[in-house]
Design an enzyme around this catalytic site. Sequence first.
Site, PDB file in Angstrom:
ATOM      1  N   CYS B  49      33.398  36.785  41.175  1.00  0.00           N
ATOM      2  CA  CYS B  49      34.251  37.559  40.257  1.00  0.00           C
ATOM      3  C   CYS B  49      33.502  38.774  39.722  1.00  0.00           C
ATOM      4  CB  CYS B  49      34.706  36.661  39.106  1.00  0.00           C
ATOM      5  SG  CYS B  49      35.522  37.582  37.793  1.00  0.00           S
ATOM      6  N   CYS B  52      32.857  38.346  35.717  1.00  0.00           N
ATOM      7  CA  CYS B  52      32.083  37.287  35.065  1.00  0.00           C
ATOM      8  C   CYS B  52      30.709  37.827  34.623  1.00  0.00           C
ATOM      9  CB  CYS B  52      31.899  36.101  36.026  1.00  0.00           C
ATOM     10  SG  CYS B  52      33.277  34.925  35.985  1.00  0.00           S
ATOM     11  N   HIS B 113      35.867  32.562  32.667  1.00  0.00           N
ATOM     12  CA  HIS B 113      36.773  32.973  33.740  1.00  0.00           C
ATOM     13  C   HIS B 113      38.121  32.250  33.683  1.00  0.00           C
ATOM     14  CE1 HIS B 113      37.442  34.585  37.872  1.00  0.00           C
ATOM     15  NE2 HIS B 113      38.011  33.415  38.142  1.00  0.00           N
ATOM     16  N   ASN B 151      47.612  43.592  32.346  1.00  0.00           N
ATOM     17  CA  ASN B 151      48.459  42.986  33.379  1.00  0.00           C
ATOM     18  C   ASN B 151      47.978  41.558  33.558  1.00  0.00           C
ATOM     19  OD1 ASN B 151      49.842  45.406  34.050  1.00  0.00           O
ATOM     20  ND2 ASN B 151      48.110  46.049  35.313  1.00  0.00           N
ATOM     21  N   SER B 159      44.789  41.974  39.957  1.00  0.00           N
ATOM     22  CA  SER B 159      44.004  41.629  41.137  1.00  0.00           C
ATOM     23  C   SER B 159      42.806  40.742  40.784  1.00  0.00           C
ATOM     24  CB  SER B 159      43.563  42.905  41.868  1.00  0.00           C
ATOM     25  OG  SER B 159      42.956  43.802  40.980  1.00  0.00           O
ATOM     26  N   HIS B 162      40.213  36.808  36.029  1.00  0.00           N
ATOM     27  CA  HIS B 162      39.369  36.807  34.825  1.00  0.00           C
ATOM     28  C   HIS B 162      40.110  37.517  33.681  1.00  0.00           C
ATOM     29  CE1 HIS B 162      35.180  36.390  33.223  1.00  0.00           C
ATOM     30  NE2 HIS B 162      35.779  37.108  32.277  1.00  0.00           N
ATOM     31  N   HIS B 164      41.289  39.875  31.196  1.00  0.00           N
ATOM     32  CA  HIS B 164      40.880  41.254  30.908  1.00  0.00           C
ATOM     33  C   HIS B 164      42.092  42.152  30.749  1.00  0.00           C
ATOM     34  CE1 HIS B 164      41.918  41.776  35.154  1.00  0.00           C
ATOM     35  NE2 HIS B 164      41.860  43.083  34.973  1.00  0.00           N
ATOM     36  N   GLN B 166      42.936  46.708  30.165  1.00  0.00           N
ATOM     37  CA  GLN B 166      42.431  48.022  30.541  1.00  0.00           C
ATOM     38  C   GLN B 166      42.701  49.028  29.428  1.00  0.00           C
ATOM     39  OE1 GLN B 166      43.140  49.306  34.603  1.00  0.00           O
ATOM     40  NE2 GLN B 166      44.200  47.393  35.084  1.00  0.00           N
TER      41      GLN B 166
END
Lengths: 346, 346
Positions: B49, B52, B113, B151, B159, B162, B164, B166
Amino acid sequence: MSVFESPHRRYNPLLDEWVLVSPHRNNRPWQGAVEAVAGEELPVYESDCPLCPGNERANGELNADYQHTFVFTNDFGAIKPGPVPSTVEFSHPLARFEPVDGVCRVVCFSPDHSKTLADMAIDDITRVVYTWRQHYLELSNDYPCIHIFENKGTAMGCSQPHPHGQIWAHQHRSSEIEKENACQAAYFSEKASCLLDDYLQMELADGSRTVAENNHWIVVVPYWAKWPFETLLLTKSGLTDMGQLDEQQVEALAAILSELTIRYDNLFRCRFPYSMGWHNAPGDMEDKSHWRLHAHFYPPLLRSATVKKFMVGYEMLAESQRDLTPERAAHLLREVSGVHYSKEAQ
Amino acid sequence: MSVFESPHRRYNPLLDEWVLVSPHRNNRPWQGAVEAVAGEELPVYESDCPLCPGNERANGELNADYQHTFVFTNDFGAIKPGPVPSTVEFSHPLARFEPVDGVCRVVCFSPDHSKTLADMAIDDITRVVYTWRQHYLELSNDYPCIHIFENKGTAMGCSQPHPHGQIWAHQHRSSEIEKENACQAAYFSEKASCLLDDYLQMELADGSRTVAENNHWIVVVPYWAKWPFETLLLTKSGLTDMGQLDEQQVEALAAILSELTIRYDNLFRCRFPYSMGWHNAPGDMEDKSHWRLHAHFYPPLLRSATVKKFMVGYEMLAESQRDLTPERAAHLLREVSGVHYSKEAQ
Ligand SMILES: O=P(O)(O)O[C@H]1O[C@H](CO)[C@@H](O)[C@H](O)[C@H]1O
Ligand SMILES: O=P(O)(O)O[C@H]1O[C@H](CO)[C@@H](O)[C@H](O)[C@H]1O
C-alpha cells in the site's frame, strides 16, 4: 511543448462551465475498480428477456412479434401522465416543488437480442432513426421537451442487454435543456449567429477533433469534452429538431451512427458502453433560430475495456476533469478501423 | 395521498437546477450491474500500500512512520504549480482556454489500513479535522479555491482502500463553486439573508429530513437531494470556511462525522461508499456574508450493498432523477442503529 500538454481548463459554451484537462495523468497506476469486459456473445433470442419479440413483460402484456423496431410505454417509467406542472410555492420558499406530466417509452432497435447499433446493418439503423422521428412528431403534439436517449452496457446502468433506447417526454423543460437554451440564446443575441453553426465552422476548418463526417453530419470530440471519448454529433443542415429530418438526412445519420459506434467498439475491442441522447430545440418556443439539433455521446471507458473514468469527488464537487486531450481522443478514434472487429478476416 | 407520492420535481437553490423525483420507481426489477460488497476485512498493514506508514511510494519517497494523520503531495496530481491562470482568448472565441496553477495533496486519515471514518474513534476523527484545518489555512495563503474531499470505496473510483482523502487547491474558482457562489449571492442581495441560514431554519423547524444533529452541526437529506442517500452537513454557527473552526466546533464535527458514517455503514451493513467534500467560501472575496461552510455527501447505493443508482442517459442529458423521496431516505438513516454493526454484541 504545446500549451495543451500542461494542466489547463477549457470552457464549455453550451453549459457555461469549465473542464479541467490533465494530459499527463493517464499514466498513474490503477488499483481501483475493473469492469467486466462486455465482449460476450449473446443469443439471438432470450426467453427471459422482456424486450424480445413475443415475450411477456412484467405487466402481463405480450410484445408484438416485431421485425424491425418496437415501441411500448415503460412499465416502470419514472414519469407518468399527471397534472400539468405549475410551480407551487410550497411550505417554504426554499422548498420549491412542481408536479410532472409526461410519458416514458422504450424503443427496441432490433428483434435480434444479440445486436447493438455497432453491428446492425445501416438499413436497420435507418429504421431506428425513422422510429425516433415518428415518436418525436407524435409526442411533440403534447409535450415540448422530448428526450430520446440510449444507455448501452451495464457500466451505464443498462438493465437489459437487448438493443434499445428510451424516450421520456414531458411538459417542463429539463435542467440541461434550460441551460443549453440559455447559452445558445445569449450567444445568438450577442453575435447574431448560432453558437453551434459557428462551432461547426471552427471544427470544419480545424479537423483535429473530427472523428467522422458526411454530407449532413459531423462527429467531433468537442473542445470541451468531459468524458475521455465523449463526442458531439452535429447537423450540417441547420436542423433544430428531429421532426425536420428528411430522407437523405435520415440515411446519412444512420451511416454516421454506424461508423461512430463501430469506431467505439474497435477502440478497446469490446461492446463499448455509453449513454447517448438527442438535444432537440424545446417545442414551446416561437423562434428556434439560436438552436441546432445535436446528440451527445458520453462513454465511460478510459484506458481499456475494463478501466473506466470515475467522475467522483473532485468532479462532483468542483468540476469535470479529464486525463487526455480531446485532440488525442479524436486521433485514437480516427486511427482504428472503420470495419467492426467481429467482421475482420480471421 | 401526499403530493410527494407522485412524480414531481424539486428545485436546488444552490445550483439553480431541478431534480426529478419518482417515488414509485424503486420497485422495478433490476437485472443490471451489481457491485462487489465492500464488507471484506482488511489487514492493519499492507506492504504493497503506498499509503501505509514507512512504505515507499511510486516516486521513490518513503512515507513517515506516522501515528495519526499524514499528508503528502499527490505523485500523480491532476493539477501542478504552473502559470497563474488568465483566460487566453485562444485561436477561436469558442475555444476558450486557461492555464491552471495549483496543488494536489493526499491526506491519510489513520496509519491503520483497515479503518474508515465509520470505525475510527472520535478522537482520531478530531485529528483528521485539525489536519484539514491546518492545510486549509496554509494553502489559503496561496490559493483562493480549496477542495477538501474523500472518495470512499471502489464504486466511487477510489484506487486505494487505505483511509484517505484529498485536497486540491488552485487559483481559479471551480465551476461548482462559481455556481453556488452566484446562487448564494443572488439570494443574499434579494432577501438580505443568507440562503443556507434560512434553509437551516427551515430544516430545524421541520425535522423530517434530519439525520443527525448536535450543538454546532446538522446533517439533512436536502429537500433537493439527487443521490438516493445524499446528505448536506451544515454549520449552525455561521462559519464561512474551515479556517474558522474553533476547538468545540472541531470536536462536534468529529462526533457528527462519526455518527453519519456509522449510520451509512449500518444502512446496508457494508463499508458504505461515497464521495464527500467541503464547500468553503472562495478566499478572494471581501464579503463572505452570503456564504456558509457546508459539506456534501454523495453515496451511490440505492437498494442494497450491491445495487447502486446509475446517473446515466436521462440524468446526464436532462436532469438528475431519484427513486425515493428525501424524507424516506432520512427516515431510513434515522431508523438504523447509531452503533456500528461490527461492534454489535454478537
Ligand atoms: O485521485 P484518485 O483517488 O486516484 O482518483 C479518483 O479521484 C479523482 C478525483 O475525484 C478522480 O479524478 C479519478 O477519476 C478517481 O479515480
Ligand atoms: O430505465 P432503465 O434502463 O431501467 O434505467 C437506467 O436508465 C435510467 C434513465 O437514464 C436511469 O434513471 C436508471 O438509473 C438507469 O439504471
